[in-house]
Design a protein around this motif. Structure first.
Motif, PDB file in Angstrom:
ATOM      1  N   ASN A  93      19.095  55.494  19.364  1.00 19.02           N
ATOM      2  CA  ASN A  93      17.924  55.937  19.514  1.00 19.02           C
ATOM      3  C   ASN A  93      16.693  56.670  18.121  1.00 19.02           C
ATOM      4  N   PHE A  94      17.543  55.505  17.046  1.00 17.56           N
ATOM      5  CA  PHE A  94      17.134  56.163  15.856  1.00 17.56           C
ATOM      6  C   PHE A  94      16.099  54.703  14.873  1.00 17.56           C
ATOM      7  N   HIS A  95      15.887  55.454  14.413  1.00 17.93           N
ATOM      8  CA  HIS A  95      15.287  54.182  13.333  1.00 17.93           C
ATOM      9  C   HIS A  95      15.576  54.612  12.176  1.00 17.93           C
ATOM     10  N   PRO A  96      16.675  53.073  12.346  1.00 20.00           N
ATOM     11  CA  PRO A  96      17.911  53.161  11.063  1.00 20.00           C
ATOM     12  C   PRO A  96      16.737  53.498   9.175  1.00 20.00           C
ATOM     13  N   GLY A  97      16.025  53.244   8.973  1.00 19.74           N
ATOM     14  CA  GLY A  97      14.923  53.731   7.929  1.00 19.74           C
ATOM     15  C   GLY A  97      14.410  55.395   7.785  1.00 19.74           C
ATOM     16  N   ARG A  98      14.911  56.072   9.013  1.00 17.77           N
ATOM     17  CA  ARG A  98      13.770  57.074   9.251  1.00 17.77           C
ATOM     18  C   ARG A  98      15.245  58.511   9.063  1.00 17.77           C
ATOM     19  N   THR A  99      14.957  59.225   8.388  1.00 18.52           N
ATOM     20  CA  THR A  99      16.283  60.912   7.923  1.00 18.52           C
ATOM     21  C   THR A  99      15.768  61.150   9.067  1.00 18.52           C
ATOM     22  N   ALA A 100      16.999  61.883   9.049  1.00 12.75           N
ATOM     23  CA  ALA A 100      17.437  62.826  10.570  1.00 12.75           C
ATOM     24  C   ALA A 100      16.487  64.217  10.476  1.00 12.75           C
ATOM     25  N   ARG A 101      15.677  64.901   9.226  1.00 10.01           N
ATOM     26  CA  ARG A 101      14.813  65.545   9.503  1.00 10.01           C
ATOM     27  C   ARG A 101      13.597  64.761   9.650  1.00 10.01           C
ATOM     28  N   HIS A 103      12.786  62.451  12.004  1.00 10.34           N
ATOM     29  CA  HIS A 103      12.700  62.309  12.889  1.00 10.34           C
ATOM     30  C   HIS A 103      12.968  63.379  14.110  1.00 10.34           C
ATOM     31  N   LEU A 104      13.521  64.503  13.159  1.00 12.43           N
ATOM     32  CA  LEU A 104      12.985  65.113  14.010  1.00 12.43           C
ATOM     33  C   LEU A 104      11.402  66.278  13.762  1.00 12.43           C
ATOM     34  N   ARG A 105      11.236  65.547  12.919  1.00 14.79           N
ATOM     35  CA  ARG A 105       9.797  66.336  12.692  1.00 14.79           C
ATOM     36  C   ARG A 105       8.525  65.639  13.117  1.00 14.79           C
ATOM     37  N   VAL A 106       8.985  64.221  13.858  1.00 17.57           N
ATOM     38  CA  VAL A 106       8.271  63.365  14.249  1.00 17.57           C
ATOM     39  C   VAL A 106       8.375  64.329  16.244  1.00 17.57           C
ATOM     40  N   LEU A 107       8.853  64.478  16.428  1.00 17.46           N
ATOM     41  CA  LEU A 107       9.304  65.328  17.643  1.00 17.46           C
ATOM     42  C   LEU A 107       8.386  66.308  17.826  1.00 17.46           C
ATOM     43  N   ALA A 108       8.832  67.536  16.551  1.00 17.22           N
ATOM     44  CA  ALA A 108       8.163  68.407  15.981  1.00 17.22           C
ATOM     45  C   ALA A 108       7.540  68.544  16.999  1.00 17.22           C
ATOM     46  N   ALA A 109       5.835  67.426  16.016  1.00  9.66           N
ATOM     47  CA  ALA A 109       4.723  67.337  16.232  1.00  9.66           C
ATOM     48  C   ALA A 109       4.220  67.622  18.046  1.00  9.66           C
TER      49      ALA A 109
ATOM     50  N   LYS B  91      15.141  51.482  20.257  1.00 12.23           N
ATOM     51  CA  LYS B  91      15.056  52.058  21.420  1.00 12.23           C
ATOM     52  C   LYS B  91      14.212  53.182  21.119  1.00 12.23           C
ATOM     53  N   THR B  92      13.710  53.703  20.133  1.00 14.22           N
ATOM     54  CA  THR B  92      12.394  54.880  19.995  1.00 14.22           C
ATOM     55  C   THR B  92      11.897  55.139  20.655  1.00 14.22           C
ATOM     56  N   ILE B  93      11.749  54.360  21.505  1.00 12.88           N
ATOM     57  CA  ILE B  93      10.269  54.361  22.195  1.00 12.88           C
ATOM     58  C   ILE B  93      10.709  55.117  23.311  1.00 12.88           C
ATOM     59  N   THR B  94      12.079  55.428  23.799  1.00  7.29           N
ATOM     60  CA  THR B  94      12.578  56.823  24.523  1.00  7.29           C
ATOM     61  C   THR B  94      12.317  57.870  24.171  1.00  7.29           C
ATOM     62  N   SER B  95      12.204  58.457  22.845  1.00  8.36           N
ATOM     63  CA  SER B  95      12.346  59.552  22.563  1.00  8.36           C
ATOM     64  C   SER B  95      10.911  60.157  22.515  1.00  8.36           C
ATOM     65  N   THR B  96      10.023  58.902  21.881  1.00  9.09           N
ATOM     66  CA  THR B  96       8.728  58.736  22.258  1.00  9.09           C
ATOM     67  C   THR B  96       7.934  59.178  23.670  1.00  9.09           C
ATOM     68  N   PHE B  97       8.713  58.329  24.771  1.00 11.46           N
ATOM     69  CA  PHE B  97       8.343  58.663  25.887  1.00 11.46           C
ATOM     70  C   PHE B  97       8.532  60.106  26.957  1.00 11.46           C
ATOM     71  N   LEU B  98       9.916  60.564  26.159  1.00  9.86           N
ATOM     72  CA  LEU B  98       9.843  61.447  27.045  1.00  9.86           C
ATOM     73  C   LEU B  98       9.652  63.090  25.959  1.00  9.86           C
ATOM     74  N   ALA B  99       8.784  63.116  24.835  1.00 12.21           N
ATOM     75  CA  ALA B  99       8.223  63.749  24.012  1.00 12.21           C
ATOM     76  C   ALA B  99       6.186  64.040  25.277  1.00 12.21           C
ATOM     77  N   THR B 100       6.023  62.625  25.389  1.00 13.16           N
ATOM     78  CA  THR B 100       4.799  62.568  25.585  1.00 13.16           C
ATOM     79  C   THR B 100       5.038  61.242  27.164  1.00 13.16           C
ATOM     80  N   PRO B 101       5.075  61.860  28.257  1.00 14.71           N
ATOM     81  CA  PRO B 101       5.325  60.822  29.246  1.00 14.71           C
ATOM     82  C   PRO B 101       4.350  61.020  29.634  1.00 14.71           C
ATOM     83  N   ARG B 102       3.248  60.652  29.880  1.00 13.70           N
ATOM     84  CA  ARG B 102       2.108  60.533  29.583  1.00 13.70           C
ATOM     85  C   ARG B 102       1.684  59.415  28.718  1.00 13.70           C
TER      86      ARG B 102
END
Lengths: 341, 267
Positions: A93-101, A103-109, B91-102
């Motif tokens: 589930n990772f965008h191949p062009g995005r770094t690990a850091r 990727h986590l920063r996107v979630l951190a936001a 498939k990053t949509i999975t982690s997107t919807f896990l972070a914001t399930p609404r």
């Protein structure tokens, strides 16, 4: 917003959970509970409905019927889910062009955690050197670790991992075991799916086994091991069976010996000596969980629906025989045939 | 919601797409302004096709500055498609919807982000086209900023680029394969729509429909002329009606996309 505290104990409850894709029933009336503060292994062969179940639990797939809740609430109703439930579903589930850091920063936001936490997590899972490399070049093991870092980002009480050991080398699996134990030691609830019992047998407290979308076993690892048995050979089997029977121990013929319903080898040997019966072999049966898993998921009624029903799978072992001592049962080791949905 | 928007912006600016696009948008803006500027101010053309040329300096400036807008809105259309298409593809949509399930909230964040990104590229495009265009116009003895309506056109071109990005967002969801979505959308905008316009020019009632086609509405919004197939200017909506039509397209596409995303099983 809501009066319910965000941080409950972390109990997962699956009740009557069902998912049909057209005429195909992927998950069928599934019930189980994951107790807070314990590691639960969620086991089943490929295509048995594990991933579909986890995705329903996480609000990604809409159940046809039933409920899946975490501390009484469905995932979609949790206000800041990343701080309550951390999950890693697939290592792709990772965008191949995005770094690990990044990727986590996107979630951190979304999780509302600072970037320093991102660097801590990369350190924790052992891939700080990969932080600024694009994910496209990662090995499977690095992807698994990055997924784990993402799951832990919000410091959640509940952690859900789908096949976390897939693609890890033996050293990585050992690292993962220690890491999961460490997380459980902090009082977190862990739900870990796997199609290989041997991967998680030494790690988990509880086990839920499903086959073809239905639960076939649930309990602690010790419970599933069941009562111990021994195997004994003798030139005078009837006399031995008789002596055991008189001592209140049941037995039944197996191959050219007896299966004895007792794990006490000394006691069995003493009974044989007292009866004057020569003993040619006496050993404890390995109560191999792998065998139980194999029997449960490959018995006629639970035979893998994803294979042809007309011919027996060519490599299936005869019933009652132990699977190979290490690795998966041959008939379930087909990762390229991944049909989990 | 603001957290989800911040996350969307981080997604966009953490891959190489954004600066590649920025370069493309800047260069196409400058190049088309130069080409359009040179053609429209050339003496050779003035005698022949005077009817199809801008008559005032203000119209001339608008035509030059928005000369690259067709490329510009195709690029933001592509950005809109990739905003959701790459999430499904990788498939990053999975982690997107896990972070914001609404999921409605996710889509709302994407809409806001795309409007911002559209305006961002609009600014880059305008820097290129106004820079190049103003130099050409001044050199040829025309007024570069002769009328206040020029500024309206420039501001509206930012909106136009944002709206086309939203149309792309909807297309990216409705056509699940990202590459197919890109090809189909650009094909519709560049090939199907002109053919449709040509066909609609035949029956008498056709001229009532043509102004509502997306690229015609875009020209109307920007107050630039669009020539019909016979070189004659076709009937146009007023700038605000054009903007409303374009907004309607964007709302319908993004709305359909959101409706579908909220219901889909992510497996």
């Amino acid at each position: 917003m809501t009066a319910v505290p965000e941080r409950g104990p972390g109990r997962i409850e699956i009740r009557g959970l069902t998912k049909r894709f057209g005429s195909f029933t992927a998950v069928d009336q599934l019930d189980f509970t994951v107790q807070p503060g314990r590691i639960t292994g969620f086991l089943g062969p490929n295509g048995s409905g594990k991933t579909t179940t986890l995705r329903m639990l996480l609000g990604l797939i809409r159940p046809t019927a039933g409920t899946a809740t975490i501390d009484g609430r469905s995932y979609r109703d949790i206000t800041e889910p990343l701080t309550v439930v951390g999950s890693a579903l697939e290592a792709t589930n990772f965008h191949p062009g995005r770094t690990a850091r990044d990727h986590l920063r996107v979630l951190a936001a979304v999780a509302g955690v600072p970037d320093t936490r991102v660097d801590e997590m990369l350190e924790l899972v052992g891939i700080p050197a990969a932080a600024r490399k694009r994910a496209g070049g990662y090995s499977m093991g690095m992807r698994q670790r990055l997924g784990l870092a993402g799951a832990l980002l919000g410091d959640p009480r509940v952690i859900i991992l789908d096949e976390p050991a897939n693609g890890l080398d033996p050293e990585g699996i050992r690292w993962l075991r220690g890491f999961l134990r460490h997380l459980a030691g902090e009082g977190r609830t862990l739900l870990i799916s796997s199609h290989m019992l041997s991967e998680v047998e030494q790690t988990v407290d509880d086990v839920v086994i499903i086959a073809n979308g239905r639960r076939v076993a649930e309990g602690t690892v010790a419970e599933l091991h069941g009562e111990p048995t021994a195997y004994v050979r003798s030139s005078r089997l009837p006399a031995l069976a008789d002596a055991l029977h008189r001592a209140g121990i049941t037995s039944e013929p197996r191959d050219d010996g007896l299966t004895v319903r007792s794990g006490d080898l000394a006691h069995i040997g003493d009974i044989a000596l007292a009866a004057g019966v020569p003993v040619h072999e006496l050993r404890a049966d390995q109560t191999h969980l792998e065998e139980l898993f194999f029997n449960l998921t490959e018995s006629d009624e639970h035979r893998n629906r994803n294979r042809s029903g007309h011919e027996a799978p060519p490599e299936t072992l005869p019933p009652g025989e132990l699977p190979p001592p290490s690795g998966a049962p041959v008939s379930t080791a087909a990762p390229s045939q991944e049909v989990d949905r | 919601m603001s957290a989800a928007i911040r996350s969307e912006f981080r997604k966009f600016f953490t891959t190489r797409l954004w600066w590649g696009m920025a370069i493309a948008v800047f260069l196409s803006g400058a190049a088309f302004a130069t080409i359009v500027g040179l053609i429209f101010t050339s003496n050779a053309l003035a005698g022949q096709a005077a009817g199809a040329l801008p008559r005032t300096d203000a119209d001339l400036a608008k035509a030059v500055y928005t000369g690259g807008i067709q490329i510009g809105y195709l690029l933001t259309l592509a950005i809109g498609i990739m905003m959701i298409g790459s999430e499904y593809r990788h498939k990053t949509i999975t982690s997107t919807f896990l972070a914001t399930p609404r999921r409605g909230r996710v889509m709302g964040a994407k809409v806001v982000t795309l409007l911002g990104i559209g305006a961002f590229y609009g600014v880059i495009s305008l820097v290129g086209s106004v820079l190049a265009g103003a130099i050409i116009l001044t050199l040829r003895g025309h007024s570069a900023f002769g009328d206040a309506s020029i500024w309206r056109t420039l501001a509206l071109s930012l909106l136009v680029l944002g709206l086309w990005a939203l149309i792309g967002l909807g297309a990216g969801i409705l056509i699940p394969n990202q590459v197919a979505a890109l090809l189909i959308s650009i094909g519709v905008a560049w090939i199907v729509e002109p053919i449709l316009a040509a066909v609609l020019a035949i029956p008498a009632w056709g001229e009532h429909i043509t102004p509502y086609l997306p690229s015609q509405a875009t020209s109307a919004t920007l107050g630039t002329m669009s020539a019909g197939i016979n070189g004659q200017p076709v009937g146009q909506l007023s700038w605000w009606a054009g903007a409303l039509v374009l907004m309607a397209y964007a709302a319908v596409m993004a709305g359909l996309g959101t409706w579908r995303t909220v219901r889909a099983d992510i497996s």
